[in-house]
Design a protein around this motif. Structure first.
Motif, short mmCIF file in Angstrom:
data_model
loop_
_atom_site.label_atom_id
_atom_site.label_comp_id
_atom_site.label_asym_id
_atom_site.label_seq_id
_atom_site.Cartn_x
_atom_site.Cartn_y
_atom_site.Cartn_z
N THR A 67 0.84 -1.19 0.00
CA THR A 67 0.00 0.00 0.00
C THR A 67 0.88 1.24 0.00
OG1 THR A 67 -1.68 -1.18 1.27
CG2 THR A 67 -1.82 1.21 1.27
N LEU A 68 0.53 2.21 -0.82
CA LEU A 68 1.23 3.48 -0.87
C LEU A 68 0.27 4.57 -0.41
CD1 LEU A 68 3.70 5.20 -1.80
CD2 LEU A 68 2.60 5.32 -4.03
N LEU A 69 0.74 5.43 0.49
CA LEU A 69 -0.05 6.57 0.97
C LEU A 69 0.64 7.85 0.52
CD1 LEU A 69 -0.58 5.32 4.62
CD2 LEU A 69 -2.07 4.96 2.67
N GLU A 70 -0.11 8.74 -0.13
CA GLU A 70 0.45 10.00 -0.62
C GLU A 70 -0.46 11.15 -0.19
OE1 GLU A 70 0.60 9.81 -4.86
OE2 GLU A 70 2.40 8.57 -4.88
N PRO A 71 0.13 12.23 0.34
CA PRO A 71 -0.69 13.40 0.68
C PRO A 71 -1.42 13.92 -0.57
CG PRO A 71 1.52 13.63 1.56
CD PRO A 71 1.54 12.44 0.65
N ARG A 72 -2.61 14.42 -0.37
CA ARG A 72 -3.39 14.98 -1.49
C ARG A 72 -3.34 16.49 -1.35
NH1 ARG A 72 -9.69 15.13 -2.51
NH2 ARG A 72 -9.65 15.29 -4.77
N TYR A 73 -2.71 17.14 -2.31
CA TYR A 73 -2.56 18.59 -2.24
C TYR A 73 -3.56 19.29 -3.11
CZ TYR A 73 1.87 17.40 -0.13
OH TYR A 73 2.84 16.87 0.69
#
Length: 73
Positions: A67-73
């Motif tokens: 699983t990859l988690l990326e901030p949503r800008y």
């Protein structure tokens, strides 16, 4: 136990299987992926809203169970 109750328990377990606790990539607080919604722009990822601070981030789950988690800008 009634058949209806057994069926409901199985459905709840099935739905809960996809929910997990993750560390928000924005604020580092532990939150649940239960609030995940589908990203309409990219169907390969979901959008999660942090239950602690309201941050939004993408969650991308790969077929190899990573699983990859990326901030949503």
């Amino acid at each position: 136990m009634s058949d209806i109750k057994k069926a409901l328990e199985l459905k709840i377990k099935e739905l809960a299987k996809g929910i997990k606790d993750v560390k928000c990539p924005c604020c580092s607080e532990t939150t649940s992926t239960g609030s995940e919604i589908n990203d309409l722009e990219d169907d390969t990822r979901g959008i999660v809203i942090c239950e602690v601070n309201g941050c939004e981030f993408y969650i991308i789950e790969y077929t190899d169970e990573t699983t990859l988690l990326e901030p949503r800008y």
